[in-house]
Motif scaffolding. Sequence first.
Motif, short mmCIF file in Angstrom:
data_model
loop_
_atom_site.label_atom_id
_atom_site.label_comp_id
_atom_site.label_asym_id
_atom_site.label_seq_id
_atom_site.Cartn_x
_atom_site.Cartn_y
_atom_site.Cartn_z
N MET A 1 27.01 -8.63 65.24
CA MET A 1 25.83 -7.76 65.21
C MET A 1 26.16 -6.41 64.59
N LEU A 2 27.34 -5.87 64.93
CA LEU A 2 27.75 -4.59 64.37
C LEU A 2 27.95 -4.71 62.86
N ARG A 3 28.54 -5.82 62.42
CA ARG A 3 28.77 -6.00 60.99
C ARG A 3 27.46 -6.04 60.21
N ASN A 4 26.40 -6.49 60.85
CA ASN A 4 25.12 -6.60 60.16
C ASN A 4 24.32 -5.30 60.13
N LEU A 5 24.84 -4.25 60.79
CA LEU A 5 24.11 -2.97 60.75
C LEU A 5 24.21 -2.32 59.38
N TRP A 6 25.35 -2.46 58.73
CA TRP A 6 25.59 -1.85 57.43
C TRP A 6 26.48 -2.80 56.63
N PRO A 7 26.44 -2.73 55.33
CA PRO A 7 25.44 -2.06 54.51
C PRO A 7 24.11 -2.78 54.59
N SER A 8 23.11 -2.25 53.94
CA SER A 8 21.76 -2.76 54.09
C SER A 8 21.54 -4.04 53.30
N ASP A 9 20.48 -4.76 53.67
CA ASP A 9 20.09 -5.94 52.92
C ASP A 9 19.76 -5.59 51.47
N GLU A 10 19.26 -4.36 51.26
CA GLU A 10 18.94 -3.93 49.90
C GLU A 10 20.18 -3.91 49.01
N ILE A 11 21.28 -3.40 49.53
CA ILE A 11 22.51 -3.33 48.74
C ILE A 11 23.08 -4.73 48.52
N ALA A 12 23.02 -5.58 49.55
CA ALA A 12 23.48 -6.95 49.39
C ALA A 12 22.67 -7.65 48.31
N GLY A 13 21.36 -7.45 48.32
CA GLY A 13 20.51 -8.04 47.29
C GLY A 13 20.85 -7.54 45.91
N ALA A 14 21.19 -6.25 45.81
CA ALA A 14 21.56 -5.68 44.51
C ALA A 14 22.83 -6.32 43.98
N TYR A 15 23.81 -6.55 44.86
CA TYR A 15 25.04 -7.23 44.43
C TYR A 15 24.73 -8.64 43.93
N ARG A 16 23.91 -9.37 44.66
CA ARG A 16 23.59 -10.75 44.26
C ARG A 16 22.84 -10.76 42.93
N GLU A 17 21.96 -9.79 42.75
CA GLU A 17 21.21 -9.70 41.50
C GLU A 17 22.15 -9.41 40.33
N LEU A 18 23.12 -8.51 40.55
CA LEU A 18 24.08 -8.20 39.49
C LEU A 18 24.87 -9.44 39.10
N VAL A 19 25.30 -10.22 40.09
CA VAL A 19 26.06 -11.44 39.80
C VAL A 19 25.21 -12.40 38.96
N ALA A 20 23.95 -12.57 39.35
CA ALA A 20 23.07 -13.48 38.62
C ALA A 20 22.83 -13.00 37.19
N GLU A 21 22.67 -11.70 37.01
CA GLU A 21 22.36 -11.16 35.69
C GLU A 21 23.56 -11.18 34.75
N TYR A 22 24.76 -10.95 35.28
CA TYR A 22 25.94 -10.82 34.42
C TYR A 22 26.74 -12.11 34.29
N ALA A 23 26.42 -13.13 35.09
CA ALA A 23 27.15 -14.39 34.99
C ALA A 23 27.10 -15.00 33.58
N PRO A 24 25.94 -14.98 32.89
CA PRO A 24 25.92 -15.53 31.53
C PRO A 24 26.85 -14.79 30.56
N LEU A 25 26.95 -13.47 30.70
CA LEU A 25 27.85 -12.71 29.84
C LEU A 25 29.30 -13.08 30.14
N ALA A 26 29.64 -13.19 31.42
CA ALA A 26 31.01 -13.57 31.78
C ALA A 26 31.35 -14.95 31.23
N GLU A 27 30.43 -15.88 31.34
CA GLU A 27 30.68 -17.24 30.86
C GLU A 27 30.86 -17.27 29.35
N SER A 28 30.02 -16.52 28.63
CA SER A 28 30.12 -16.53 27.17
C SER A 28 31.37 -15.82 26.68
#
Length: 296
Positions: free
Chosen positions: A183-210
């Motif tokens: 429960m303590l681990r889920n207090l921070w960081p926010s879901d917004e930041i986690a979502g931003a990390y996942r979005e970055l991975v999705a957006e940059y994966a094609p560049l990494a692959e190429s």
Amino acid sequence: MDVPAEPAETALADLIDRLHQRGRARVWSLVITLFGDAIVPRGGEAPLAGLQEVMARLGIEAGALRTAMSRLASDGWVVRERRGRNSFFSLDKHGQHAFDLATRRIYAAGPPAWDGSWTVAIAAPGSNGVHDATLKDGGFLKIADGIYLLPRTVEPRDGTAPGDAPLSEMLVIHGSSAEHPEMLRNLWPSDEIAGAYRELVAEYAPLAESLATAPLPNPVDAMAARTLLIHDWRRIVLRDPGLPMALLPKDWPGEEARSLVHEIYRRLVAPSERWLDQTGLPPLRNAGTFQRRFVG
């Protein structure tokens, strides 16, 4: 007949489109990223023509860049020097200090090591959050109104340290604990930041692959991609409290994103440094420090 674009060029074009789809590009922030990441290690000064070339590759018009440079100069972030018909820009002390403070977070090899101890700071009643921003910059987490928690890491955090103001005006408690429920681990960081990390991975994966199969053909493309990569990474990692691994949720996506950024950056360094050579910037001032980026 048009020659088909290379996969890395297509991936870069998609990233540039997303940059502009988010709304008006923060040109001044892109410029600071370019300076802090690439130009400062090469002596700190760049010709306006070079800045225009990279920004144009990112879809930034010359007029927007001039406006941004004027704003940065008036705010004390950059200094302009004219030599004949040419203009050269360098980061002022304010601009360089701001990027220097962020450098450790941007290029960290991973979460900070933690010695298991904490600092708890309790503000006086009625403080109304006046210290929130300063304590956040020092790595503190706000857990309730007037109550702030800092996991003491082995690496010192930039910003406020225990004993500095505003802690002199607060009740400060030092201690340690070995119990960290999920429960303590889920207090921070926010879901917004986690979502931003996942979005970055999705957006940059094609560049990494190429890039794994073929580099970007033009050095300016590599410099533009490198600038955009660090710009997007910086926007997230500087909002992330930077907690030790023991305090992060089990499914935290930040390290997957860091690994991807490291891999792309590693593949972009050589061709982007060729662009800096072609633009006339001096050699790296400290090649050893530069080469340790993302690897500790």
